[in-house]
Design an enzyme around this catalytic site. Sequence first.
Site, PDB file in Angstrom:
ATOM      1  N   LYS A  15      21.781  56.641  66.383  1.00 54.54           N
ATOM      2  CA  LYS A  15      21.262  57.625  65.425  1.00 54.54           C
ATOM      3  C   LYS A  15      22.375  58.444  64.785  1.00 54.54           C
ATOM      4  CE  LYS A  15      21.807  61.394  68.207  1.00 54.54           C
ATOM      5  NZ  LYS A  15      22.240  62.778  67.936  1.00 54.54           N
ATOM      6  N   THR A  38      18.293  64.425  63.957  1.00 49.38           N
ATOM      7  CA  THR A  38      19.711  64.323  63.602  1.00 49.38           C
ATOM      8  C   THR A  38      19.916  63.995  62.130  1.00 49.38           C
ATOM      9  OG1 THR A  38      20.100  63.537  65.848  1.00 49.38           O
ATOM     10  CG2 THR A  38      21.893  63.281  64.299  1.00 49.38           C
TER      11      THR A  38
END
Length: 331
Positions: A191, A248
């Site tokens: 991620k 994120t």
Amino acid sequence: MSRAAVLGAGSWGTAFAKVLADAGNDVTLWARRPAVAAAIRERHGNPDYLPALRLPTAVTATVDPREALDEAELVVIAIPSQTLRLNLGEWARYLKPDATLVSLMKGVELGTLKRMSEVIAEAAGVEPERVAVVTGPNLAPEIAAEQPAATVVACTDTDRATRVQKAIATRYLRPYTNDDVIGCELGGAVKNAIALACGMADALGFGDNTKATLITRGLAETARLGVALGADPLTFAGLAGLGDLVATCSSPLSRNRTFGEHLGRGETLEQAQAATRYTAEGVKSCLAIRDLANKHGVEMPITEQVERVCHEGLDPRVAVGTLMSREPKSE
């Protein structure tokens, strides 16, 4: 109540020390810099990383790893992933024989292509079942401000995972257990690369369609690699996968997303590093993730283009064009 050590006094290490203390543990933070340790000990704060946070009195700090680890039943590691092997190799002799080691790190080691839990087991000379991973949508400033959030405790030893779960459960942080360490760690590592891409997209002026595309196709890349390595595909629909990815990629608090914005504005890697003054794990990890994908024959086109922007100086606009001109296929 447990005796806990947190190795690393950056944003997440400091916030996690607060979580541990609020859950009823005595906590010693290891800080690399004496000034940081002194601020935590004497003023119950870490102005360099979380200036608004006041730490509980159950948290103290030291620059001596032996002092931090003395009789610690829970050892939490929150240092840059590429420094883990060297540091832990030096600290291992101070570990209590049955201490649980907890990784807060999200990356893949360069060269060996090992996940952080694998590096911990090797460097510390401990059984893999003694290593747990805490991961999920856990932006440090929000956790420090006691905003409600959830996290995942992944460990192959379910009893140990449950003990860690109880040791970090507070009124503002709800931990879940999971035995899929591979999937949880890969979700946290990949991620960061996708968040770099989302930051670039923002800087290029692209909107929500673009970012939603990057998030969903980034999730597909992560799941493909995870399945190739033996992860449970369902893990990527949970907190360690989609949850962490959305946070994120979307939040201005995300270091990787912010770093990506600098790259998207045409800055070099060195200029972005100087402007942000912190570690964006995805910058180094994208190299290892690309190599890991190549080793297992997994296509990861977004990660590949992020690596080319970061390390080969590719113009982000060219990277977008390359992604959009790939051969059409079914989803």
